[in-house]
Motif scaffolding. Structure first.
Motif, mmCIF file in Angstrom:
data_model
loop_
_atom_site.group_PDB
_atom_site.id
_atom_site.type_symbol
_atom_site.label_atom_id
_atom_site.label_comp_id
_atom_site.label_asym_id
_atom_site.label_seq_id
_atom_site.Cartn_x
_atom_site.Cartn_y
_atom_site.Cartn_z
ATOM 1 N N PRO A 110 6.355 7.879 -4.517
ATOM 2 C CA PRO A 110 7.087 8.032 -5.773
ATOM 3 C C PRO A 110 8.616 7.975 -5.603
ATOM 4 O O PRO A 110 9.313 7.563 -6.517
ATOM 5 N N TYR A 160 1.895 4.223 -3.356
ATOM 6 C CA TYR A 160 1.672 5.671 -3.314
ATOM 7 C C TYR A 160 2.964 6.469 -3.212
ATOM 8 O O TYR A 160 2.932 7.690 -3.236
ATOM 9 N N ASP A 188 12.643 6.528 -0.685
ATOM 10 C CA ASP A 188 11.615 6.179 0.297
ATOM 11 C C ASP A 188 11.101 4.755 0.065
ATOM 12 O O ASP A 188 10.800 4.038 1.018
ATOM 13 N N ALA A 240 -9.728 -4.250 3.972
ATOM 14 C CA ALA A 240 -9.742 -3.880 2.546
ATOM 15 C C ALA A 240 -8.332 -3.843 1.963
ATOM 16 O O ALA A 240 -8.107 -4.308 0.841
ATOM 17 N N THR A 241 -7.372 -3.304 2.711
ATOM 18 C CA THR A 241 -6.003 -3.231 2.202
ATOM 19 C C THR A 241 -5.421 -4.638 2.066
ATOM 20 O O THR A 241 -4.725 -4.949 1.093
ATOM 21 N N ASP A 255 0.829 -1.195 0.000
ATOM 22 C CA ASP A 255 0.000 0.000 0.000
ATOM 23 C C ASP A 255 0.873 1.259 0.000
ATOM 24 O O ASP A 255 0.673 2.164 -0.805
ATOM 25 N N ARG A 256 1.872 1.275 0.881
ATOM 26 C CA ARG A 256 2.762 2.447 0.916
ATOM 27 C C ARG A 256 3.568 2.563 -0.381
ATOM 28 O O ARG A 256 3.728 3.642 -0.928
ATOM 29 N N LYS A 270 13.601 2.529 1.656
ATOM 30 C CA LYS A 270 13.470 2.547 3.108
ATOM 31 C C LYS A 270 12.285 1.682 3.551
ATOM 32 O O LYS A 270 12.386 0.903 4.512
ATOM 33 N N LEU A 271 11.157 1.798 2.847
ATOM 34 C CA LEU A 271 9.972 1.003 3.199
ATOM 35 C C LEU A 271 10.284 -0.488 3.100
ATOM 36 O O LEU A 271 9.925 -1.279 3.972
ATOM 37 N N ASP A 277 12.947 -1.607 5.809
ATOM 38 C CA ASP A 277 12.314 -1.747 7.125
ATOM 39 C C ASP A 277 11.473 -3.019 7.197
ATOM 40 O O ASP A 277 11.433 -3.691 8.230
ATOM 41 N N TRP A 299 -6.925 -6.243 -0.984
ATOM 42 C CA TRP A 299 -6.319 -5.659 -2.193
ATOM 43 C C TRP A 299 -4.956 -6.300 -2.445
ATOM 44 O O TRP A 299 -4.644 -6.705 -3.567
ATOM 45 N N GLY A 305 5.991 13.278 -6.218
ATOM 46 C CA GLY A 305 6.966 13.383 -5.133
ATOM 47 C C GLY A 305 7.344 14.832 -4.872
ATOM 48 O O GLY A 305 6.484 15.688 -4.719
#
Lengths: 337, 527
Positions: B15, B13, B19, B128-129, B9-10, B22-23, B26, B132, B413
Motif C-alpha cells: 500500500p 500487495y 515502498d 502461477a505468479t 505481485d509485490r 522503491k520496488l 530496484d 497471473w 499499510g
C-alpha cells in the motif's frame, strides 16, 4: 458388522468418527473414554479424554497445551508398531503434517482402512515424511481440495521473505504463522536458506518451539519479541500468531511489514482481505495434486472426505470410478491458519 | 517475465507509495533492456493488444480443465484470470520461461490464429505468479495501484534525473523506451523532443489561509477566479494535438471537441470545463466526460468541453516560460484575439487594490463553478512544480455538518492495525417517523495520530457487529465533517455525495441525537 461395508463398523456420531469393533474414536471433538489422536492441533486433540493412543510427540504436545485436561491414560505408539484394540489392529504411520502427526491404519478382518488426519507430501525438515499406506478405505482431509491450490516449493517462499528483508531493511517483517508446526517449519526453512540472525517470537509461540527443540529439531537463535527494545527489532523477522500480526500487539514493532505463511495465501482476495503485504504460500496440508495422487496411490475403492472443500474432491473421486462420501464432521475449523 | 511478475505481485500487495517507488526503482535498476522498457509501458498504460484474449482463454480452458472443477474454483477465487493462472494444468516443458520482451514482441507480430498456441506454451512454462502477470499484461488491466506518474517518479528516483525533465521528454517517446533508458542510465544525451507535442510539467500553487493574506502586497499580484474543473495543458506542435491532465496523462481521446479547435504552434495552460450557453456546468458534468477512451456524439453535444485559458507557454517554437507572468498574459491575450479558437476563452483578470476589496468581490460572486481565487505574482516566470512565493490559491472556507460515526474499517499499510476509515451518517425519519441514521460519507483523514488511537479504541469498545474488516459501532460519536460541496447521487442510499469530506473535529462532547439531519445536507446541494 460386515468388514466390507465400511459404514457398518466405522460410524459418524455426535462426537466424531467411531470404530465400533475397536471401541474408540479417532480425533473426537468432545471428551470420550477411548480415542486415537492423529496430531496435536487443537481441533484434533481435544481436552478431557480418558485413554488416548498417539505418538510420543503428540502426547507431549497435548500435555503442554492442555495441562490438567490432557489425556488421563496416555498410550504411546511408535510409527509402524501394530497395537491390538478390541477386534482391530491399529498402526500409526507418519503423515508429514507436523511433529508427531500420524495416519491411522485400522485392520479389521483383513480389511484395511486408513484415516489420514491432516497430511502433506512436500518436504518438511521438522517432521517425519508421509508414508503411503495401501488400503481399501481411505478417509482423507480436504482442506485445500480445489485445483487452484498447488503449493509450490516452500523454499522459494522463504527466499522471497529474505529478499524482502534485504530490500526493506528499515522495516520489521512480522510473519503470521500457526504456533504448532508452521512456525517451526518456517524457522527451519529460513535456516536452510542461510539466515542465521536471531528470529523473534511472540510469546505464544515459545512453548511449541521449545518442544520441537526437545525432540531434536534445531531452530537456531530465538529471542522473545515481547519486551525486546523497539529499535532492536528494526530489520528483523518476527513470528507471531496470525491474530496478532495486524492488531494492537504489532504496534510495538517499528514500521511492521505484515506477512503470513499459509496455504490460503495462494488466493489474492484472502491475502488482501487480511491486509497482508507479503503473502507466503507455505502449507502444512496436501494440495490438490497431493490429494488426488494420494487417493489414487492408496488403491482405495472407497474414499471418505472429512472436512474442507469436499464438493470438488468428491467430484474428482467419482469421476475416477471410486465411491466417495462426505463426512461433514463438525468442529473442524478453517485449518492452516 | 519472472522479475516483472515478482514486481507486479509485490506492487499489488504494497500500500505504501514510498515502498512502491522503491520496488519499481530496484526493478528499473536491475532489469535488462528492452524488458524494463516494456514493463514501464505496461505500468504507464502504454501497451495495447488488439486481441480478444478473454475469448481465447475460454476456448483454451475447455480443452484442458474439467468444467465443474473450474466453476467451483472460480466461485472460490472470485476472479477468472486469477483462477486460470492458479489452476492451469501445465504440460511439462523444459524450455525456459519467456522474457517479457519476447511476449510483447511476439503478440505484436503474431497472426491472430497463432496466439492460442503461443499463449499455451507460455502458460506451461511460467509459474502461477508468472501466469497471473502474463494474463494481466495481455488483458491490459494491471490494477496494481500504480499511476503513470508514480512509475515516472520511480524512474527519477532510480536515475537521479528530475521528474520534470522526464515528463518533458515523455510524450515524444514510445515503448520500449530505449533512448529514455540510455539517457537515464547516463549513457546518452536526453532524447530530442523539439517541435513535438510533449507534456511540459505544470506550475502549481500553494494554498493560502485567510490570515496569511495580510502578507500579500496587492500591487505585486494579479487575481483570477479559480474554476472548478481540471487543470490541463493543451498543445499543438508538429501536427500533433494533445490534451494533458495535470499529471501528464494524455486525455485527448475524451475531448476531441477541445483538441480539434487548437491552431498549430502553441502550448496553453488552462482549466478544462463543461460549458453550456456561456455558463460553467457543475463538476459532475465534467466527470462524466473524464476517464473515457472515446466520447459519443450525443455526449459532445450535451456536455461540450471548454478550456478557460490561464497561460501561454510556447508560441511557435518560442519558449515563453522564462518571461514574467504579465508579459505571458499579454502574449496570451494577443494570441487569442488573433486566432479566437472555438471552445476556449481567456480567464478574467480581477482588478483589486486591497485584500478587503477582493474579499467582498468574492463574497458577492454568485456564478457557479467558482472554487476560489488565484493570486499570481506579476513577475513570476513559469516554473515547473510548486515553487514557493509565486502562486497562491485561496479557497472558500469549507462547509460543515455534524455527522454520527456508523462504521469503521481497517486502514492499510501503517494503519492496518487501526480502524481508521470512517463512515458517518445523518439523521432522517423512517416511514413510521422513527429517527434513523443514513450514511452520507466516508473519510480517513483530518485527525491526528493521537486522535486515531482514541478513535480506534472507541471503535473496538463500541462494536455492535462486524463484517470482515468492517465494524458497525454504536451510534454515539459525532464528527464535525468539513467538505467542499455536496451533490445529488443516485449511487448512495442517502441520495447525496460529498466532495472531499474530512474529519474536522471529533465532538466527544456532543450527544449523537443532536447531530445534523439529512435535510441539512440536501439543502446545501449546488447542482
Amino acid at each position: 458388522m460386515n468388514p466390507d461395508r465400511f459404514d457398518s463398523w466405522l460410524k459418524i456420531d455426535a462426537k466424531g468418527l467411531y470404530c465400533r469393533p475397536g471401541g474408540f474414536y479417532i480425533d473426537p471433538h468432545s471428551a470420550v473414554r477411548n480415542a486415537v489422536v492423529t496430531h496435536g492441533h487443537s481441533d484434533h486433540a481435544r481436552p478431557g479424554h480418558g485413554a488416548v493412543l498417539a505418538t510420543k510427540e503428540t502426547l507431549a504436545i497435548m500435555r503442554a497445551r492442555l495441562g490438567e485436561l490432557a489425556p488421563r491414560l496416555p498410550q504411546e505408539a511408535a510409527y509402524g508398531e501394530p497395537v491390538s484394540i478390541g477386534d482391530v489392529t491399529v498402526t500409526l504411520f507418519p503423515a508429514g503434517h507436523v511433529l508427531g502427526s500420524a495416519q491411522v491404519l485400522i485392520e479389521y478382518e483383513g480389511v484395511r482402512a486408513v484415516v489420514s488426519g491432516d497430511y502433506k507430501r512436500s518436504a518438511d525438515p521438522t517432521c517425519a515424511p508421509f508414508e503411503l499406506i495401501p488400503c481399501d478405505l481411505f478417509v482423507t482431509e480436504a482442506t485445500f481440495a480445489l485445483p487452484v491450490f498447488q503449493h509450490g516449493d516452500a523454499r522459494g517462499e522463504a527466499a522471497k521473505l529474505l529478499r524482502s528483508v534485504a530490500q526493506f531493511p528499515e522495516r520489521t517483517h512480522v510473519v503470521g504463522a500457526y504456533g504448532l508446526g508452521k512456525s517451526q517449519r518456517l524457522i527451519a526453512l529460513l535456516r536452510a536458506e542461510g539466515y542465521d540472525r536471531p528470529i523473534y517470537l511472540h510469546g505464544a509461540l515459545q512453548a511449541c518451539c521449545d518442544l520441537y527443540e526437545s525432540f531434536g529439531v534445531a531452530l537456531g537463535a530465538l529471542e522473545p519479541a515481547t519486551g525486546a527494545k523497539r529499535e532492536m527489532l528494526k530489520g528483523q523477522i518476527v513470528l507471531a500468531p496470525p491474530s496478532a500480526i495486524a492488531d494492537r500487539w504489532s504496534r510495538r514493532l517499528p514500521d511492521p511489514l505484515t506477512s503470513f505463511a499459509s496455504g490460503w495465501m495462494r488466493v489474492r482476495a484472502r491475502a488482501r482481505q487480511q491486509g497482508i503485504e507479503l503473502p507466503l504460500v507455505i502449507s502444512d496440508h496436501a494440495d490438490w495434486r497431493e490429494l488426488t495422487d494420494t487417493i489414487a496411490e492408496t488403491g482405495a475403492r472407497e474414499v471418505w472426505v472429512t472436512h474442507g472443500r469436499e464438493d470438488a474432491l468428491l467430484h474428482h473421486i467419482r469421476s475416477t470410478g471410486r465411491r466417495g462420501r462426505a463426512l461433514a464432521l463438525i468442529g473442524r475449523e478453517d485449518e492452516d491458519q | 517475465m519472472k522479475a516483472f511478475a515478482a514486481l507486479l505481485d509485490r506492487l499489488a500487495y504494497t500500500p505504501s507509495r514510498n515502498d512502491k517507488l522503491k520496488l519499481m526503482a530496484d526493478y528499473f535498476a536491475s532489469a535488462p533492456d528492452p524488458d524494463r522498457g516494456y514493463a514501464l509501458a505496461a505500468l504507464t498504460d502504454g501497451l495495447f493488444f488488439r486481441v480478444p484474449f478473454r475469448r481465447i482463454f475460454a476456448e483454451m480452458l475447455e480443452t484442458r480443465v474439467d468444467p465443474v472443477l473450474f466453476r467451483l474454483s472460480r466461485d472460490y477465487v472470485g476472479d477468472t484470470a486469477e483462477t486460470i493462472s492458479l489452476l492451469w494444468p501445465a504440460r511439462k516443458d523444459d524450455a525456459p520461461p519467456p522474457r517479457l520482451a519476447d511476449v510483447v514482441e511476439a503478440v505484436q507480430a503474431a497472426d491472430k490464429s497463432e496466439i492460442p498456441v503461443l499463449l499455451a506454451g507460455w502458460l506451461d512454462r511460467l509459474d502461477a505468479t508468472g501466469r497471473w502477470a502474463l494474463l494481466k499484461l495481455l488483458t491490459g488491466a494491471l490494477r496494481v495501484g500504480v499511476s503513470a506518474r508514480l512509475a515516472k517518479t520511480a524512474l527519477a528516483q532510480w536515475s537521479g534525473k528530475p521528474l520534470a525533465e522526464i515528463e518533458e521528454v515523455w510524450h515524444g517517446l514510445a515503448p520500449p523506451y530505449a533512448a529514455l533508458f540510455a539517457w537515464l542510465a547516463g549513457d546518452a544525451p536526453p532524447p530530442d523532443t523539439a517541435g513535438k507535442a510533449v507534456f511540459r510539467p505544470l506550475m502549481l500553487s500553494h494554498a493560502i489561509e485567510d490570515r496569511e493574506l495580510t502578507g500579500i502586497t496587492p500591487a505585486d499580484f494579479v487575481a483570477e477566479w479559480k474554476w472548478d474543473g481540471i487543470r490541463v495543458q493543451a498543445s499543438h506542435h508538429g501536427g500533433e494535438k494533445r490534451l494533458f491532465s495535470r499529471t501528464g496523462d494524455d486525455i485527448s481521446g475524451a475531448f476531441p471537441d477541445v483538441v480539434e479547435a487548437l491552431p498549430e504552434g502553441v502550448v496553453l495552460d488552462g482549466e478544462l470545463l463543461v460549458m453550456r450557453g456561456g455558463e460553467v456546468a457543475p463538476f459532475n458534468d465534467l466527470q462524466q466526460r473524464l476517464n473515457r477512451k472515446t466520447v459519443s456524439a450525443s455526449m459532445l453535444k450535451s456536455h461540450p468541453g471548454h478550456i478557460r485559458l490561464y497561460d501561454l507557454l510556447f508560441e511557435g517554437d518560442e519558449d515563453l516560460r522564462g518571461l514574467p507572468f504579465e508579459d505571458r498574459r499579454a502574449r496570451l491575450e494577443a494570441w487569442h484575439a488573433e486566432h479566437i479558437p472555438q471552445h476556449t476563452d481567456v480567464s478574467d483578470i480581477i482588478d483589486f487594490t486591497s485584500i478587503s476589496e477582493l474579499e467582498s468581490l468574492w463574497a458577492g460572486a454568485r456564478e457557479t463553478g467558482i472554487e476560489g481565487l488565484m493570486l499570481k505574482r506579476r513577475d513570476s516566470p513559469y516554473i515547473a512544480g510548486r515553487p514557493k512565493g509565486h502562486w497562491y490559491k485561496w479557497k472558500r472556507a469549507p462547509q460543515m455538518i455534524d455527522a454520527v460515526l456508523m462504521y469503521a474499517q481497517r486502514g492499510s499499510g501503517k494503519r492496518s492495525s487501526y480502524y481508521s476509515d470512517y463512515t458517518f451518517g445523518a439523521w432522517r425519519a423512517t416511514k413510521t417517523g422513527e429517527p434513523e441514521l443514513v450514511p452520507v460519507g466516508k473519510s480517513y483523514f483530518g485527525f491526528t495520530d493521537e486522535e486515531l488511537k482514541q478513535l480506534d479504541s472507541f471503535v473496538r469498545s463500541h462494536t455492535v457487529d462486524s463484517f470482515g474488516p468492517v465494524r458497525q459501532v454504536e451510534p454515539k460519536l459525532v464528527f464535525e465533517v468539513a467538505f467542499d460541496s455536496v451533490h445529488r447521487s443516485a449511487r448512495h442510499k442517502s441520495g447525496v455525495a460529498m466532495r472531499f469530506p474530512r474529519i474536522h473535529r471529533i465532538r466527544w462532547d456532543k450527544p449523537a441525537e443532536e447531530a445534523d439531519r439529512l435535510e441539512t445536507l440536501t439543502g446545501l446541494i449546488v447542482d
